[in-house]
Design a protein around this motif. Structure first.
Motif, short mmCIF file in Angstrom:
data_model
loop_
_atom_site.label_atom_id
_atom_site.label_comp_id
_atom_site.label_asym_id
_atom_site.label_seq_id
_atom_site.Cartn_x
_atom_site.Cartn_y
_atom_site.Cartn_z
N GLN A 94 1.08 80.73 41.02
CA GLN A 94 1.23 79.29 40.96
C GLN A 94 1.06 78.80 39.54
OE1 GLN A 94 -1.59 76.82 43.22
NE2 GLN A 94 -0.05 75.24 43.43
N THR A 95 2.08 78.13 39.04
CA THR A 95 2.05 77.53 37.71
C THR A 95 2.54 76.09 37.81
OG1 THR A 95 4.30 78.27 37.22
CG2 THR A 95 2.50 79.71 36.51
N PRO A 96 2.13 75.22 36.88
CA PRO A 96 2.58 73.82 36.93
C PRO A 96 4.10 73.70 36.88
CG PRO A 96 0.74 74.05 35.43
CD PRO A 96 1.15 75.44 35.81
N GLY A 97 4.75 74.56 36.13
CA GLY A 97 6.20 74.43 35.96
C GLY A 97 7.02 75.04 37.08
N GLN A 98 6.55 76.12 37.64
CA GLN A 98 7.33 76.86 38.64
C GLN A 98 6.80 76.73 40.07
OE1 GLN A 98 10.22 78.48 37.94
NE2 GLN A 98 9.96 77.61 35.90
N GLY A 99 5.67 76.09 40.24
CA GLY A 99 5.14 75.94 41.59
C GLY A 99 4.63 77.27 42.14
N LEU A 100 4.76 77.43 43.45
CA LEU A 100 4.30 78.64 44.13
C LEU A 100 5.47 79.62 44.23
CD1 LEU A 100 2.19 76.93 46.85
CD2 LEU A 100 1.43 79.03 45.76
N GLN A 101 5.32 80.75 43.56
CA GLN A 101 6.38 81.76 43.57
C GLN A 101 5.87 83.02 44.29
OE1 GLN A 101 9.58 81.32 41.94
NE2 GLN A 101 8.86 79.21 42.00
N PHE A 102 6.67 83.50 45.22
CA PHE A 102 6.31 84.69 46.00
C PHE A 102 6.38 85.93 45.12
CE2 PHE A 102 6.05 87.42 49.61
CZ PHE A 102 7.00 88.43 49.42
N LEU A 103 5.32 86.73 45.19
CA LEU A 103 5.28 87.99 44.43
C LEU A 103 5.64 89.17 45.33
CD1 LEU A 103 2.12 87.25 42.33
CD2 LEU A 103 4.22 88.19 41.35
N PHE A 104 4.81 89.41 46.36
CA PHE A 104 5.10 90.46 47.33
C PHE A 104 4.26 90.29 48.58
CE2 PHE A 104 3.62 92.52 43.27
CZ PHE A 104 2.27 92.24 43.39
N SER A 160 9.88 79.61 56.33
CA SER A 160 9.94 81.07 56.42
C SER A 160 10.68 81.42 57.71
CB SER A 160 8.55 81.69 56.41
OG SER A 160 7.83 81.33 57.56
N TRP A 161 10.95 82.67 57.89
CA TRP A 161 11.62 83.14 59.10
C TRP A 161 11.14 84.51 59.46
CZ3 TRP A 161 13.27 83.54 54.25
CH2 TRP A 161 13.93 84.69 53.84
N ALA A 162 11.07 84.76 60.75
CA ALA A 162 10.58 86.04 61.25
C ALA A 162 11.50 87.13 60.73
CB ALA A 162 10.58 86.04 62.77
N GLY A 163 10.92 88.12 60.08
CA GLY A 163 11.71 89.19 59.51
C GLY A 163 12.06 88.98 58.05
N GLY A 164 11.73 87.80 57.54
CA GLY A 164 12.05 87.50 56.15
C GLY A 164 11.01 88.01 55.18
N PHE A 165 9.79 88.21 55.72
CA PHE A 165 8.70 88.77 54.94
C PHE A 165 8.33 87.96 53.71
CE2 PHE A 165 8.30 92.35 57.59
CZ PHE A 165 9.59 92.74 57.94
N LYS A 166 8.66 86.68 53.70
CA LYS A 166 8.16 85.84 52.63
C LYS A 166 8.29 84.38 53.02
CE LYS A 166 12.25 85.45 49.63
NZ LYS A 166 12.74 85.76 48.26
N THR A 167 7.53 83.52 52.33
CA THR A 167 7.58 82.09 52.54
C THR A 167 8.09 81.43 51.28
OG1 THR A 167 5.73 82.17 54.10
CG2 THR A 167 6.17 80.04 53.06
N ILE A 168 8.99 80.48 51.45
CA ILE A 168 9.55 79.72 50.32
C ILE A 168 8.86 78.36 50.29
CG2 ILE A 168 11.62 78.86 49.20
CD1 ILE A 168 11.67 81.85 49.70
N PHE A 169 8.34 77.99 49.14
CA PHE A 169 7.62 76.74 49.00
C PHE A 169 8.45 75.70 48.24
CE2 PHE A 169 3.30 77.41 50.51
CZ PHE A 169 3.27 78.79 50.66
#
Lengths: 114, 112
Positions: free
Chosen positions: A37-47, B93-102
């Protein structure tokens, strides 16, 4: 039930160093996801990890890696730190994998790279 | 196609007023739409969530409205209070997508 715990809460590193962050999910939860989470990019998924297997990876360079242990605890590692890696790193646990279900977030680790 | 667009970026509401935050998505595979509330120094906390088989869900002062055909959903906070001042994130998010988009987040300030 104890919540998601992350250690350490704060870290200061210099460019070029590496860092390891730790996350303990809610008891019984087997899925752990990491976000930057950064101010410019928001919440970004890592893994996301489930049962010690990485199920998905976000659009981050290979310097970002992670793993999950048999007790569901997870670590993420960032090597060769850059100034742009300064961020709040959040982990979230979930009872099931794959998305489409409730995630519980920890308080985060605030990483500052000097 | 996996983006979730959130607006407004910031919002100022008088105490007792209604706060409305909107989100739009494109991926029709999304099947879970949560809203998170985050206070400074804390991680996001789940506020309320909806699935596309219902058009509205209410929990206390918080309501999600969902428009599947328009691929939009919104959060309404009724009788907004100063304690509601926080950053709000929509997600998908969606089942099987394995991630959440914010979404990018909305900073809400409720004036006393």
């Amino acid at each position: 039930k104890a919540g998601v715990t992350q250690t350490p809460r704060y870290l200061i590193k210099t460019r070029g160093q590496q860092v390891t962050l730790s996350c303990s999910p809610i008891s019984g939860h087997r899925s752990v996801s990491w976000y930057q989470q950064t101010p410019g990019q928001g919440l970004q998924f890592l893994f996301e990890y489930f049962s010690e297997t990485q199920r998905n990876k976000g659009n981050f360079p290979g310097r970002f890696s992670g793993r999950q242990f048999s007790n569901s605890r997870s670590e993420m590692n960032v090597s060769t730190l850059e100034l742009g890696d300064s961020a709040l790193y959040l982990c979230a646990s979930s009872a099931t994998s794959g998305g489409g279900s409730e995630q519980f977030f920890g308080p985060g680790t605030r990483l500052t790279v000097l | 196609q996996q983006q979730v667009k959130q607006s407004p970026q910031s919002l100022i509401v008088q105490k007792g007023g209604i706060s409305i935050i909107n989100c739009a998505y494109e991926n029709t595979a999304f099947d879970y739409f949560p809203w998170y509330q985050q206070f400074p120094g804390k991680g996001p906390a789940l506020l309320i969530a909806i699935r596309p088989d219902v058009s509205e869900k209410k929990e206390g002062r918080f309501t999600i409205s969902f428009n599947k055909s328009a691929k939009q959903f919104s959060l309404h906070i009724m009788d907004s209070q100063p304690g509601d001042s926080a950053t709000y994130f929509c997600a998908a998010s969606w089942a099987g997508g394995f991630k959440t988009i914010f979404g990018a987040g909305t900073r809400l300030f409720v004036k006393a």
